[in-house]
Design a protein around this motif. Structure first.
Motif, PDB file in Angstrom:
ATOM      1  N   ARG A 163      56.827  45.014  40.756  1.00 43.85           N
ATOM      2  CA  ARG A 163      56.849  46.478  41.273  1.00 43.85           C
ATOM      3  C   ARG A 163      55.123  45.710  40.488  1.00 43.85           C
ATOM      4  N   TYR A 164      54.218  46.699  40.110  1.00 39.10           N
ATOM      5  CA  TYR A 164      53.498  46.403  39.702  1.00 39.10           C
ATOM      6  C   TYR A 164      53.062  46.171  38.602  1.00 39.10           C
ATOM      7  N   SER A 165      53.558  47.385  37.673  1.00 43.54           N
ATOM      8  CA  SER A 165      54.376  47.652  36.535  1.00 43.54           C
ATOM      9  C   SER A 165      54.614  46.028  35.538  1.00 43.54           C
ATOM     10  N   ASP A 166      55.239  45.015  36.704  1.00 47.65           N
ATOM     11  CA  ASP A 166      55.702  44.037  36.193  1.00 47.65           C
ATOM     12  C   ASP A 166      54.970  42.706  36.351  1.00 47.65           C
ATOM     13  N   VAL A 167      53.992  42.872  36.545  1.00 45.60           N
ATOM     14  CA  VAL A 167      52.631  42.240  36.781  1.00 45.60           C
ATOM     15  C   VAL A 167      51.259  42.513  36.892  1.00 45.60           C
ATOM     16  N   SER A 168      51.145  43.740  35.726  1.00 44.30           N
ATOM     17  CA  SER A 168      49.682  44.646  35.846  1.00 44.30           C
ATOM     18  C   SER A 168      48.331  44.330  35.548  1.00 44.30           C
ATOM     19  N   SER A 169      48.591  42.847  34.692  1.00 40.75           N
ATOM     20  CA  SER A 169      47.291  42.609  33.694  1.00 40.75           C
ATOM     21  C   SER A 169      46.508  41.327  34.530  1.00 40.75           C
ATOM     22  N   ILE A 170      47.558  40.804  35.638  1.00 42.59           N
ATOM     23  CA  ILE A 170      47.091  39.674  36.596  1.00 42.59           C
ATOM     24  C   ILE A 170      46.268  40.905  37.981  1.00 42.59           C
ATOM     25  N   LEU A 171      46.857  41.814  38.205  1.00 46.22           N
ATOM     26  CA  LEU A 171      46.329  42.481  39.221  1.00 46.22           C
ATOM     27  C   LEU A 171      45.029  42.981  39.558  1.00 46.22           C
ATOM     28  N   THR A 172      44.165  43.168  38.469  1.00 43.82           N
ATOM     29  CA  THR A 172      42.726  43.502  38.665  1.00 43.82           C
ATOM     30  C   THR A 172      42.010  42.487  38.131  1.00 43.82           C
ATOM     31  N   MET A 173      42.229  41.294  38.396  1.00 46.85           N
ATOM     32  CA  MET A 173      41.791  39.874  38.059  1.00 46.85           C
ATOM     33  C   MET A 173      41.128  39.475  39.119  1.00 46.85           C
ATOM     34  N   ASN A 174      39.854  38.606  38.780  1.00 41.78           N
ATOM     35  CA  ASN A 174      39.783  38.389  40.526  1.00 41.78           C
ATOM     36  C   ASN A 174      40.467  37.255  40.557  1.00 41.78           C
ATOM     37  N   ALA A 175      41.297  36.257  39.709  1.00 44.62           N
ATOM     38  CA  ALA A 175      41.661  35.574  39.902  1.00 44.62           C
ATOM     39  C   ALA A 175      42.903  35.506  40.102  1.00 44.62           C
ATOM     40  N   CYS A 176      43.483  34.148  41.151  1.00 41.48           N
ATOM     41  CA  CYS A 176      44.951  34.248  41.454  1.00 41.48           C
ATOM     42  C   CYS A 176      46.274  34.786  42.347  1.00 41.48           C
ATOM     43  N   LYS A 177      44.527  35.456  43.185  1.00 47.31           N
ATOM     44  CA  LYS A 177      45.013  35.955  44.649  1.00 47.31           C
ATOM     45  C   LYS A 177      44.345  35.984  45.667  1.00 47.31           C
ATOM     46  N   MET A 178      45.318  35.920  46.623  1.00 46.42           N
ATOM     47  CA  MET A 178      44.549  36.150  48.215  1.00 46.42           C
ATOM     48  C   MET A 178      45.245  37.090  49.435  1.00 46.42           C
ATOM     49  N   LEU A 179      43.892  37.647  49.813  1.00 49.61           N
ATOM     50  CA  LEU A 179      43.820  39.000  50.526  1.00 49.61           C
ATOM     51  C   LEU A 179      42.994  38.764  52.010  1.00 49.61           C
ATOM     52  N   PRO A 180      43.670  39.513  52.820  1.00 53.69           N
ATOM     53  CA  PRO A 180      42.862  39.843  54.199  1.00 53.69           C
ATOM     54  C   PRO A 180      41.929  39.980  54.155  1.00 53.69           C
ATOM     55  N   THR A 181      41.278  38.743  54.885  1.00 48.40           N
ATOM     56  CA  THR A 181      39.411  38.997  54.974  1.00 48.40           C
ATOM     57  C   THR A 181      39.051  40.107  55.250  1.00 48.40           C
ATOM     58  N   SER A 182      39.670  40.709  56.689  1.00 45.95           N
ATOM     59  CA  SER A 182      39.153  42.014  57.000  1.00 45.95           C
ATOM     60  C   SER A 182      39.596  43.154  56.463  1.00 45.95           C
ATOM     61  N   PHE A 183      40.582  42.930  55.445  1.00 43.83           N
ATOM     62  CA  PHE A 183      40.559  44.403  54.599  1.00 43.83           C
ATOM     63  C   PHE A 183      39.861  44.066  53.577  1.00 43.83           C
ATOM     64  N   ALA A 184      39.972  42.752  52.682  1.00 43.36           N
ATOM     65  CA  ALA A 184      39.021  42.850  51.754  1.00 43.36           C
ATOM     66  C   ALA A 184      37.451  43.432  51.388  1.00 43.36           C
ATOM     67  N   SER A 185      36.962  42.985  53.033  1.00 38.14           N
ATOM     68  CA  SER A 185      35.695  43.043  53.023  1.00 38.14           C
ATOM     69  C   SER A 185      35.099  44.743  53.180  1.00 38.14           C
ATOM     70  N   GLN A 186      36.566  45.555  53.841  1.00 40.86           N
ATOM     71  CA  GLN A 186      36.098  47.270  54.105  1.00 40.86           C
ATOM     72  C   GLN A 186      35.632  47.339  52.579  1.00 40.86           C
ATOM     73  N   LEU A 187      36.337  47.269  51.166  1.00 34.95           N
ATOM     74  CA  LEU A 187      35.751  47.979  49.788  1.00 34.95           C
ATOM     75  C   LEU A 187      34.613  46.633  49.506  1.00 34.95           C
TER      76      LEU A 187
END
Length: 962
Positions: free
Chosen positions: A410-434
């Motif tokens: 769940r988001y609450s399990d790892v909440s701290s890391i979810l809003t850091m720039n580091a450590c994550k990979m996203l789909p480019t087409s979605f990431a570039s919409q924001l």
């Protein structure tokens, strides 16, 4: 004879007294009858409003919609589409039952509800940011057949990923996207054989929420397609438009479609600002990845003032020729803007961010990429590294280790890391919409990823953590956790982050998403609270920033409640629409200190406007609402409020301790009686009591006569408290007398709204000269406060004015002691001279106003409309040439005019001229005489020449001549 004359005179006086008493009783009966009729009218209005809401509910119900749909689906085309439309209604109904999205806040602009789309995100249409400078090709739109638009075919091969975007024009969708709209992608051979077709249809996601998530940037309709057919040589797009839209119109509105291709793999975006000391280490680790070199690129975005970093990056390109490095530059020193540039120039299907002073393990990219998909974010572990190279554990890594084996993370399990720039990979087409908010000095990562997660609702994959993929985070003095405390960082910058994500809350569909966003807001608010705890003198400055934006997550209340040492008793309080409650809110804002509030519900007698909460945003913490029957003069209800308030406050004080100061304000007298109980229980508390107007005497100078229960005063220790102060208990049971008397005796400070009020109230108080002097010594005079100009710009109500006329506005009711009859008579008498004068009246008695205007033949110059909400009223005051405020007429009724219209304070906060119709010697009269702004124009009650002079002055100011 003298005795007989004396007896006759006495009898005459007694008869007069008896007659006067009968008249007073008759007046009281008439007043009671009036109140009963007004209550009946309120009930009828409430019933009418309820009926209207019921009609709206019926029209929005599933039954009504299904019935209407079946009745109107009589054509063959309609019958064919009927099953799909019925299914759509069913899906909408189910989604509303489980995922309520968007709430209408009374008074605020209505939030358009986003339809919850349960399809995989890859199969959805999205409204996102459109970057006209993005690397993209253009496809022209051509006509194919009726209601179908076709794009030119584009070369394509199996495995390629196409990101398409249909740009908006002037902020609007280029074509209507109703249930009859669809986009078809055909995979074709070179010979034109269609191998496979994929159709995108409504709903369109994030159309209504785009301003909250993306701001005022350019928008486009976005969708993604992976080429699956091994024999595919090209793609063809078709736009199938509703029958209700002309093909010609559709063709003109759809000039082009833009697209870019993405390769399977990863784009690594490295923003670098003066990174000459660390960039080489960062790139060397990226060069040694286990992921095949052809599957990733590194985009280095050098931003701000240049240093030797570019040369070092070029050296790395030579040293690692197999490493695909792009070098981009920006003069703007902003890591967020640099990341935006990287997103626009990414060539691979997925994207990840690495800071120039950090580095990653050799399996980092491969582990993240293998765990990535469009429906989830893949996450790696993180370790801290100091300047000596020593590694340190952290709470974030421990969270990940604990959660990596969960069946569902769940988001609450790892909440701290979810809003850091580091450590994550996203789909480019979605990431570039924001977009990253480049205007933020810090916290742009919190904004970006909170919006990403609440918009796309991705799942979480911790598989990279299990495979030992690690992001090494360099600890520096510039880290957010190591920033020195300051108002700019702890308050201004944190508020920038909060306001950026708080506005998204109404559009978040899932409870998990709402909870996640709320947790991020509260985490940022902790920085603010910590700072203000040791900088209380800056609370008012903080509150003024909070008040300028609507608030969804009430972080401000939590901050205020933790800081509040003042308790306010205000029987009527915002967001109820009442002058007394609004003035109390303005007073709190003027004081600028955090408070808790105890008030009573006004349901059924006052409307609610949630925008009123903005007056005290940042300053009101706990707000305890007593659920009693609202009443101005009913002793049982006043007693009930005081008793209930005392119980509620005792409960609060058990957990937080006692208050240092209490503040009560009356026209609603229950406020003071609740404060009396508090003061008697805690004599050390400082009690500040305010009178808005005389309490005992009404506008005609007569006593308001309602009995209270002296036993209640005795049982609650009030009479004992008086005796301990050496005060004789008065032989009086008048509720309103006691309200004033107890304040005079027990309050530590008394606030009057004007000096005449103080003089008048003491004149009939019955206090001895020494007691009156004691009251004066602890009394202050404070006029009603005005709000700053920003509050006059919150709303933008529709109201048309004739710019070829002098437009004068009057806001308020009409009473025997206050009205516009003299102004109307002037228009009637000097109609030709004043034909360019228009009077706009906002009142609950518009029929009465227009009837009077018609009888005088001035209906073309008088416009009456209903009352408007307070925030709308503020906005309207800026639009008129002049605003009318008038004294209550007291001549012959009172020895001195004790009233100061509260509306004057609202008028003075506007930019318009103010016309004051004054009674000589009143406080309003004195204010006009001392005014140096040139905005205030004055005329005297009963003096038509002075009224005419003001109107001529207004004509001359606007047109240069009267």
């Amino acid at each position: 004879m003298k005795r007989k004359g004396s007896a006759a005179t006495k009898d005459h006086v007694e008869r007069l007294d008896s007659d006067n008493k009968s008249l007073r009783n008759e007046v009281l009966e008439l007043q009671s009858e009036k109140e009963a009729l007004e209550e009946e009218l309120r009930v009828l209005r409430s019933s009418l409003s309820a009926s209207e809401n019921q009609i709206k509910a019926i029209r929005g119900s599933v039954t009504y919609r299904v019935g209407s749909l079946v009745v109107n689906s009589r054509t063959p085309r309609g019958l064919i589409r009927l099953p799909w439309r019925l299914l759509k209604i069913y899906l909408e109904y189910k989604s509303r039952q489980s995922k309520k999205v968007g709430q209408v806040v009374s008074g605020e602009p209505e939030v358009q509800e986003e339809i919850v789309d349960d399809r995989p995100v890859y199969d959805q249409l999205w409204v996102g940011f459109y970057d006209s400078g993005k690397r993209a090709e253009s496809l022209e739109v051509e006509f194919s057949e009726k209601n179908i638009l076709e794009c030119k075919q584009v070369e394509a091969g199996v495995g390629e990923i196409f990101e398409f975007i249909l740009p908006f024009e002037n902020g609007e969708l280029p074509i209507p996207l109703d249930e009859d709209f669809s986009i078809v992608i055909n995979e074709m051979t070179r010979e034109g054989e269609v191998l496979w077709s994929r159709e995108f249809g409504p709903p369109v996601n994030s159309y209504h929420s785009a301003p909250a998530y993306i701001g005022n940037d350019s928008l486009g309709l976005s969708f993604v397609h992976h080429v699956l057919s091994s024999s595919c040589d090209r793609l063809k797009l078709e736009f199938r438009i509703s029958d209700s839209v002309s093909l010609d119109e559709g063709g003109k509105a759809l000039p082009e479609v833009r697209y870019r291709t993405l390769s399977p793999g990863v784009s690594v975006i490295v923003p670098s600002y003066k990174g000459e000391d660390t960039i080489s280490r960062c790139l060397s680790h990226l060069a040694c990845q286990t992921l095949d070199d052809s599957r990733y690129e590194v985009i280095v975005v050098l931003n701000g003032e240049p240093d030797s970093s570019e040369g070092l990056v070029v050296d790395c390109k030579r040293k690692y020729p197999e490493l695909n490095i792009k070098i981009l530059k920006s003069d703007i020193p902003s890591a967020g803007n640099a990341r935006n540039i990287g997103l626009s120039n990414a060539d691979y299907e997925y994207v990840t961010f690495v800071d120039d002073d950090d580095f990653v393990s050799e399996n980092y990219l491969e582990a993240l990429w293998k765990a990535s998909s469009y429906n989830q974010i893949s996450i790696a572990s993180v370790l801290d590294v100091d300047a000596s190279g020593e590694e340190h554990d952290n709470v974030i890594r421990q969270q990940l280790e604990n959660a990596k084996n969960y069946k569902i993370c769940r988001y609450s399990d790892v909440s701290s890391i979810l809003t850091m720039n580091a450590c994550k990979m996203l789909p480019t087409s979605f990431a570039s919409q924001l977009r990253y908010n480049a205007s933020l000095r810090s916290g742009e990562d919190v904004c970006y990823f909170t919006r990403y997660i609440t918009r796309f609702s991705p799942g979480l994959s911790l598989e990279p953590v299990r495979y030992g993929a690690v992001y090494y985070r360099f600890l520096s003095d510039h880290s957010v956790s190591r920033q020195p405390t300051s108002f700019r960082f702890n308050v201004e910058e944190r508020l920038g982050v909060i306001q950026s994500i708080d506005k998204c809350l109404p559009f978040v569909g899932s409870k998990e998403g709402k909870d996640f966003l709320t947790s991020k807001v509260m985490a940022q608010s902790n920085f603010i609270r910590t700072y203000l705890e040791s900088h209380r003198d800056e609370v008012s400055r903080y509150a003024s920033l909070v008040q300028m934006e609507p608030i969804n997550v009430r972080y401000d209340k939590q901050i205020a409640s933790s800081l509040a040492d003042v308790l306010v008793y205000s029987y009527c309080f915002a967001p109820y629409v009442d002058t007394a409650g609004i003035v109390m809110a303005k007073r709190i804002r003027e004081e600028g200190v955090p408070v808790d509030v105890v008030c009573n519900t006004m349901a059924g007698v006052r409307d609610i406007d949630e925008r009123l909460d903005r007056i005290t945003a940042g300053l009101v913490g706990r707000q305890v609402t007593i659920n009693g029957q609202p009443s101005f003069s009913s002793w049982p209800e006043i007693k009930r409020f005081a008793d209930s308030a005392e119980k509620a406050v005792l409960k609060i004080e058990k957990s937080r301790g006692g208050y240092q100061v209490i503040y009560s304000r009356a026209m609603w007298v229950a406020s003071h009686f609740a404060a009396v109980l508090h003061k008697v229980r805690d004599p050390h508390v400082i009690w500040r009591a305010e009178f808005s107007d005389p309490i005992l005497k009404d506008v005609n100078g007569n006593d308001r006569d309602v009995e209270l229960d002296l036993g209640w005063l005795k049982n609650n220790g009030v009479l004992t408290a008086l005796s301990e102060r050496g005060v004789e208990v008065p032989d009086n049971k008048n509720l309103f007398f006691w309200c004033e008397f107890l304040v005079y005796v027990l309050a530590d400070e008394i606030v009057f709204t004007n000096e005449n009020q103080l003089q008048y109230m003491l004149s009939y108080s019955g206090l001895t000269p020494e007691e009156s002097d004691s009251v004066k010594a602890k009394s202050t005079v404070q006029h009603h406060p005005s709000l700053p100009g920003e509050f006059y710009e919150i709303s933008n109500p529709a109201y048309e004015l004739d710019e070829e006329a002098v437009n004068i506005a009057y806001f308020g009711g009409f009473y025997a002691t206050r009205g516009l009859s003299e102004v109307f008579a002037l228009l009637d008498k000097f109609g030709e001279v004043l034909e360019r004068v228009k009077i706009h009246i906002f009142t609950s008695e518009k029929e009465k106003v227009m009837s009077e205007a018609l009888s005088l033949g001035i209906s073309k110059q008088v416009f009456a409309t209903d009352y408007v909400a307070f925030v709308d009223f503020l906005a309207l005051t800026n639009r008129f040439d002049c605003l009318v405020v008038n004294d209550a007429a007291t001549s012959g009724l009172k020895s001195i005019n004790p009233y100061l219209p509260s509306k004057l304070s609202d008028y003075m906060g506007s930019k318009s001229n103010v016309w004051a119709i004054v009674e000589e010697g009143s406080v309003l009269h004195k204010i006009c005489e001392s005014d140096n702004s040139g905005r205030m124009l004055m005329s005297v009650v009963g003096n038509q020449d002075s009224h005419l002079g003001v109107m001529k002055e207004l004509l001359e100011r606007k047109f240069g001549h009267a």
